[in-house]
Design a protein around this motif. Structure first.
Motif: not given
Ligand code: GDP
Length: 303
Positions: A247-270
């Motif tokens: 489907t045509e996804v128009t925005s993202l919400a990225i959860t559980k960024l509190d418990g991880t050392a891997k916030g880089g996923v936000v940069i890569g996916i966006s």
């Protein structure tokens, strides 16, 4: 903020170690940086893009030394995040539609990523801002999903539209937008089922939901928000791929960024999917959903 700082704290630690004893940005430093970005879940494609840009800058501006590396990296990451910024999203202020229709947000994502929680937090925060919100329990395949959404409805005082388990999600969507429109609501948050095992089914189901709600509000949904669990790294990338194909996804919400050392996923996916990140989840409480702020986010990497 605490959640994000914790999430990204190790990043600068690793960065500093990579440049210790170095006076200039050489291949060795770039190799280390590449590894740091990949282990922070930035993803291979985006990592290579960032490394190439830094390499170009280092070659062009001979003066670059390793103490400037974090400044350059910050600029490059900011640049990537800006490329797909949407002017549509200004904080929590949901656009007011000229014809007075409710703004319909269809929320998609696989089970367990935090979809219901994100909807609940958003409902709570929008209501606190004086918005009239209606929830739609469109995940009719899991009793738990409907029950959980009902709990958020009870706790926030935001009305919910639901039907019996196993009923047609498109029918729930129809009821929800019709009721929201009749009540003069500002926003609809429609939950959907997140079954990925069959992409054709998912595609058909989502397009049917859209088609049916368009009988009430022709330009709905105004936003298709994909919820991803930021702590799952490559799985989040894979889910983004599946859903953007369905489907045509128009925005993202990225959860559980509190418990991880891997916030880089936000940069890569966006970057990889060219979809703006609208919200981030940094905990389980009602207030633990933040409007994504790229400067703050990038800062949290370098604090
Ligand atoms: P759904 O199946 O996608 O609807 O997922 P839920 O909303 O039920 O969330 C699954 C679990 O993740 C629940 O225990 C939530 O409390 C938790 N959760 C959701 N968002 C966050 C977040 O941002 N941080 C943390 N730590 N937990 C979260």
């Amino acid at each position: 903020d605490k959640g994000l700082e914790k999430s990204n704290r190790s990043f600068l630690d690793k960065m500093s170690r990579a440049v210790v004893g170095k006076t200039k940005v050489d291949d060795e430093v770039l190799d280390e940086l590449e590894e740091i970005l990949i282990t922070s879940d930035v993803g291979v494609e985006t990592t290579i893009k960032i490394i190439n840009r830094i390499e170009e800058r280092v070659a062009r501006d001979k003066y670059v030394n390793s103490s400037e590396l974090d400044k350059i990296l910050r600029e490059e990451i900011m640049g990537l995040l800006s490329e797909n910024e949407s002017s549509n999203f200004e904080g929590l202020s949901i656009p007011t539609l000229p014809n007075g229709d409710p703004y319909v947000i269809m929320v998609v994502g696989v089970n367990g990523v935090g979809k219901t929680t994100t909807i609940g937090k958003l409902a709570y925060q929008l209501k606190s801002k004086g918005k009239k919100v209606v929830l739609g329990a469109g995940d009719t395949f899991r009793a738990a999903a409907v029950d959980q959404l009902q709990i958020w409805s009870d706790n926030t005082g935001v009305p919910i539209i639901k039907q019996a388990m196993g009923s047609d999600p498109a029918s729930v969507a129809y009821d929800t937008v019709q009721s929201a429109k009749a009540q003069g609501a500002d926003v609809v948050l429609l939950d959907t089922a997140g079954r990925l095992h069959n992409k054709i089914n998912l595609m058909n189901e989502l397009s049917k939901i859209k088609r049916v709600m368009q009988k009430v509000i022709p330009d709905a949904p105004h936003d298709v928000m994909l919820v991803l669990d930021g702590s799952t790294g490559q799985n989040a990338f894979e889910q983004a791929k599946q859903f953007t194909q369905a489907t045509e996804v128009t925005s993202l919400a990225i959860t559980k960024l509190d418990g991880t050392a891997k916030g880089g996923v936000v940069i890569g996916i966006s970057d990889q999917f060219q979809i703006p990140v609208k919200y981030i989840g940094v905990g389980e409480g009602m207030d633990d959903l933040q409007v994504f702020n790229k400067a703050e986010f990038v800062d949290s990497f370098f604090k």
